[in-house]
Design a protein around this motif. Structure first.
Motif, PDB file in Angstrom:
ATOM      1  N   ARG A  54       0.858  -1.199   0.000  1.00 24.41           N
ATOM      2  CA  ARG A  54       0.000   0.000   0.000  1.00 24.41           C
ATOM      3  C   ARG A  54       0.888   1.240   0.000  1.00 24.41           C
ATOM      4  N   GLY A  55       0.454   2.218  -0.718  1.00 20.27           N
ATOM      5  CA  GLY A  55       1.212   3.457  -0.782  1.00 20.27           C
ATOM      6  C   GLY A  55       2.281   3.407  -1.866  1.00 20.27           C
ATOM      7  N   VAL A  56       2.980   4.540  -2.026  1.00 15.13           N
ATOM      8  CA  VAL A  56       3.987   4.688  -3.074  1.00 15.13           C
ATOM      9  C   VAL A  56       5.381   4.735  -2.445  1.00 15.13           C
ATOM     10  N   LYS A  57       6.316   3.984  -3.019  1.00 12.84           N
ATOM     11  CA  LYS A  57       7.695   4.006  -2.499  1.00 12.84           C
ATOM     12  C   LYS A  57       8.241   5.431  -2.618  1.00 12.84           C
ATOM     13  N   ARG A  58       8.984   5.877  -1.600  1.00 13.91           N
ATOM     14  CA  ARG A  58       9.527   7.241  -1.599  1.00 13.91           C
ATOM     15  C   ARG A  58      10.393   7.480  -2.839  1.00 13.91           C
ATOM     16  N   GLU A  59      11.163   6.433  -3.221  1.00 14.51           N
ATOM     17  CA  GLU A  59      12.061   6.605  -4.379  1.00 14.51           C
ATOM     18  C   GLU A  59      11.268   6.869  -5.664  1.00 14.51           C
ATOM     19  N   ASP A  60      10.052   6.276  -5.729  1.00 14.13           N
ATOM     20  CA  ASP A  60       9.212   6.507  -6.917  1.00 14.13           C
ATOM     21  C   ASP A  60       8.648   7.931  -6.921  1.00 14.13           C
ATOM     22  N   ILE A  61       8.341   8.443  -5.729  1.00 11.95           N
ATOM     23  CA  ILE A  61       7.849   9.827  -5.633  1.00 11.95           C
ATOM     24  C   ILE A  61       8.977  10.795  -5.998  1.00 11.95           C
ATOM     25  N   VAL A  62      10.187  10.504  -5.491  1.00 14.07           N
ATOM     26  CA  VAL A  62      11.345  11.360  -5.796  1.00 14.07           C
ATOM     27  C   VAL A  62      11.592  11.380  -7.303  1.00 14.07           C
ATOM     28  N   ARG A  63      11.451  10.202  -7.962  1.00  7.44           N
ATOM     29  CA  ARG A  63      11.646  10.130  -9.416  1.00  7.44           C
ATOM     30  C   ARG A  63      10.611  10.980 -10.142  1.00  7.44           C
ATOM     31  N   GLU A  64       9.331  10.878  -9.701  1.00  6.55           N
ATOM     32  CA  GLU A  64       8.266  11.665 -10.345  1.00  6.55           C
ATOM     33  C   GLU A  64       8.532  13.164 -10.201  1.00  6.55           C
ATOM     34  N   VAL A  65       8.947  13.583  -8.996  1.00  5.76           N
ATOM     35  CA  VAL A  65       9.226  15.008  -8.768  1.00  5.76           C
ATOM     36  C   VAL A  65      10.419  15.454  -9.603  1.00  5.76           C
ATOM     37  N   SER A  66      11.440  14.615  -9.653  1.00  2.00           N
ATOM     38  CA  SER A  66      12.642  14.964 -10.430  1.00  2.00           C
ATOM     39  C   SER A  66      12.297  15.135 -11.914  1.00  2.00           C
ATOM     40  N   ILE A  67      11.421  14.264 -12.430  1.00  2.00           N
ATOM     41  CA  ILE A  67      11.004  14.377 -13.843  1.00  2.00           C
ATOM     42  C   ILE A  67      10.158  15.635 -14.034  1.00  2.00           C
ATOM     43  N   LEU A  68       9.209  15.882 -13.129  1.00  2.25           N
ATOM     44  CA  LEU A  68       8.365  17.096 -13.235  1.00  2.25           C
ATOM     45  C   LEU A  68       9.225  18.361 -13.202  1.00  2.25           C
ATOM     46  N   GLU A  69      10.283  18.340 -12.368  1.00  2.00           N
ATOM     47  CA  GLU A  69      11.155  19.529 -12.271  1.00  2.00           C
ATOM     48  C   GLU A  69      11.937  19.761 -13.558  1.00  2.00           C
ATOM     49  N   GLU A  70      12.237  18.659 -14.290  1.00  2.00           N
ATOM     50  CA  GLU A  70      13.027  18.807 -15.522  1.00  2.00           C
ATOM     51  C   GLU A  70      12.184  19.305 -16.697  1.00  2.00           C
ATOM     52  N   LEU A  71      10.872  19.040 -16.635  1.00  2.00           N
ATOM     53  CA  LEU A  71      10.004  19.354 -17.779  1.00  2.00           C
ATOM     54  C   LEU A  71       9.424  20.757 -17.649  1.00  2.00           C
ATOM     55  N   SER A  72       9.388  21.454 -18.771  1.00  2.00           N
ATOM     56  CA  SER A  72       8.765  22.791 -18.790  1.00  2.00           C
ATOM     57  C   SER A  72       8.166  23.005 -20.179  1.00  2.00           C
ATOM     58  N   HIS A  73       6.852  22.777 -20.294  1.00  2.00           N
ATOM     59  CA  HIS A  73       6.188  22.852 -21.605  1.00  2.00           C
ATOM     60  C   HIS A  73       4.733  23.254 -21.365  1.00  2.00           C
ATOM     61  N   ASP A  74       4.193  24.048 -22.298  1.00  2.00           N
ATOM     62  CA  ASP A  74       2.812  24.549 -22.125  1.00  2.00           C
ATOM     63  C   ASP A  74       1.783  23.431 -21.961  1.00  2.00           C
ATOM     64  N   ASN A  75       2.091  22.234 -22.477  1.00  2.00           N
ATOM     65  CA  ASN A  75       1.109  21.130 -22.431  1.00  2.00           C
ATOM     66  C   ASN A  75       1.496  20.020 -21.465  1.00  2.00           C
ATOM     67  N   ILE A  76       2.375  20.378 -20.499  1.00  2.00           N
ATOM     68  CA  ILE A  76       2.755  19.424 -19.442  1.00  2.00           C
ATOM     69  C   ILE A  76       2.546  20.120 -18.099  1.00  2.00           C
ATOM     70  N   ILE A  77       1.877  19.435 -17.189  1.00  2.00           N
ATOM     71  CA  ILE A  77       1.560  20.043 -15.890  1.00  2.00           C
ATOM     72  C   ILE A  77       2.844  20.504 -15.208  1.00  2.00           C
ATOM     73  N   SER A  78       2.780  21.686 -14.593  1.00  2.00           N
ATOM     74  CA  SER A  78       4.006  22.192 -13.938  1.00  2.00           C
ATOM     75  C   SER A  78       3.894  22.032 -12.419  1.00  2.00           C
ATOM     76  N   LEU A  79       5.060  21.782 -11.827  1.00  2.00           N
ATOM     77  CA  LEU A  79       5.145  21.607 -10.368  1.00  2.00           C
ATOM     78  C   LEU A  79       5.521  22.946  -9.726  1.00  2.00           C
ATOM     79  N   HIS A  80       4.726  23.383  -8.765  1.00  2.00           N
ATOM     80  CA  HIS A  80       4.947  24.690  -8.108  1.00  2.00           C
ATOM     81  C   HIS A  80       5.652  24.529  -6.761  1.00  2.00           C
ATOM     82  N   ASP A  81       5.361  23.442  -6.059  1.00  2.00           N
ATOM     83  CA  ASP A  81       5.937  23.263  -4.712  1.00  2.00           C
ATOM     84  C   ASP A  81       5.802  21.786  -4.322  1.00  2.00           C
ATOM     85  N   ALA A  82       6.529  21.384  -3.315  1.00  2.00           N
ATOM     86  CA  ALA A  82       6.414  19.982  -2.846  1.00  2.00           C
ATOM     87  C   ALA A  82       6.748  19.912  -1.360  1.00  2.00           C
TER      88      ALA A  82
END
Ligand SMILES: COc1cc(-c2ccc3ncc(-c4cccc([C@@H](O)NCCN(C)C)c4)n3n2)ccc1O
Length: 284
Positions: A54-82
């Motif tokens: 149950r739940g998400v492994k911390r390493e998987d969350i870190v990977r998702e955040v790291s990918i979101l931080e690398e992406l910057s495009h009008d058609n990709i959701i942007s990360l504001h804070d975590a």
């Protein structure tokens, strides 16, 4: 951005109503107290122990955040804070208010080719931004494509929980998305690649044009069998009688068993169904 803030999220954001949910996450509307600006808060439950499922492994969350931080495009959701709390991580994301493409399709049944081609072009432009950085989404489906608003085909890719950086020569096999949209290599536990996303583009395009899901069976096993047998057609006249040969050609270059033979995102963007070269090619 430092990976996660450890202050209380409620100190900086007013937590509003639930707007959506995933397997181990809730999405709530939140308002930043200092600016009054609304965001989407994705509250992800952390896995409590290695024995738990149950739940998400911390390493998987870190990977998702790291990918979101690398992406910057009008058609990709942007990360504001975590924020990281004891039992969950909260991602503060750009709020999208047009609803899921999935619900738009449910209301519209299917869309005309011009609208479908515009939707697909926007999805391809977001995917090119990812693939140019060797990042694949691996969970492309109408539920993870949000509409910026109902009046345009402007879309936003969300949910990067299965996304991966594909390093040359790296062998990734262990991802499993939604049966209707997964490529044969995922079902067969064969190596994944950027072209695994291109299969999903073919499935999404087929659905946009017809309202039908090309491989959907009576149960998950039958769907998997249809996918691995590449068992799809345009023969159903009720749904494809007005579909152009160009549109069918676009899909046929994506729903191929060998990932190496599938059209890449750049080849899709220069396909005449997406980039008409002359008025006569503009789909009716
Ligand atoms: C970055 O990862 C995500 C973002 C979002 C997200 C970001 C901005 C945003 N604005 C509005 C919404 C929204 C509104 C209604 C429903 C949902 C969501 O429950 N449906 C998509 C989720 N997916 C797990 C099927 C999300 N979202 N959702 C949702 C799930 C994610 O895994």
């Amino acid at each position: 951005m430092a990976m996660f803030r450890t202050e209380s999220v409620e100190e900086f954001y007013q937590i509003g109503e639930d707007i959506g949910s995933g397997q181990f996450s809730e999405v709530k509307k939140v308002t930043e107290k200092s600016t009054g600006k609304d965001y989407a808060g994705k509250f992800i439950r952390k896995r409590r122990s290695t024995a738990s499922r149950r739940g998400v492994k911390r390493e998987d969350i870190v990977r998702e955040v790291s990918i979101l931080e690398e992406l910057s495009h009008d058609n990709i959701i942007s990360l504001h804070d975590a924020f990281e709390l004891q039992k969950e991580v909260v991602l503060i994301l750009e709020l999208v208010t047009g609803g899921e493409l999935f619900h738009y399709l449910a209301e519209e049944d299917h869309v005309n080719e011009e609208v479908a081609a515009q939707f697909v072009k926007k999805i391809l432009e977001a995917l090119k931004h990812m693939h140019d950085r060797n990042i694949c989404h691996l969970d492309l489906k109408p539920e993870n494509i949000m509409l910026l608003n109902r009046n345009t085909q402007n879309i936003m890719l969300i949910d990067f929980g299965l996304s991966r950086r594909i390093k040359p020569g790296e062998d990734i096999r262990d991802i499993m998305g939604t049966a209707e949209f997964v490529a044969p290599e995922i079902i067969n536990f064969e190596p994944l690649s950027l072209n695994t996303d291109m299969w999903a583009i073919g499935v999404i395009t087929y659905i946009l044009l017809s309202g039908l899901s090309p491989f959907l069976g009576d149960d998950q096993q039958e769907t998997y069998e249809n996918v691995t047998a590449i068992n799809y057609s345009f023969e159903d006249d009720d749904f494809f009688s007005s579909t152009s040969e160009l549109a069918k050609d676009f899909i046929d270059h994506l729903l191929l068993k060998d990932p190496r033979k599938r059209a890449t995102v750049d080849q899709c963007l220069s396909h005449p169904w997406i980039m008409p070269r002359s008025k006569k090619q503009k789909v009716q």
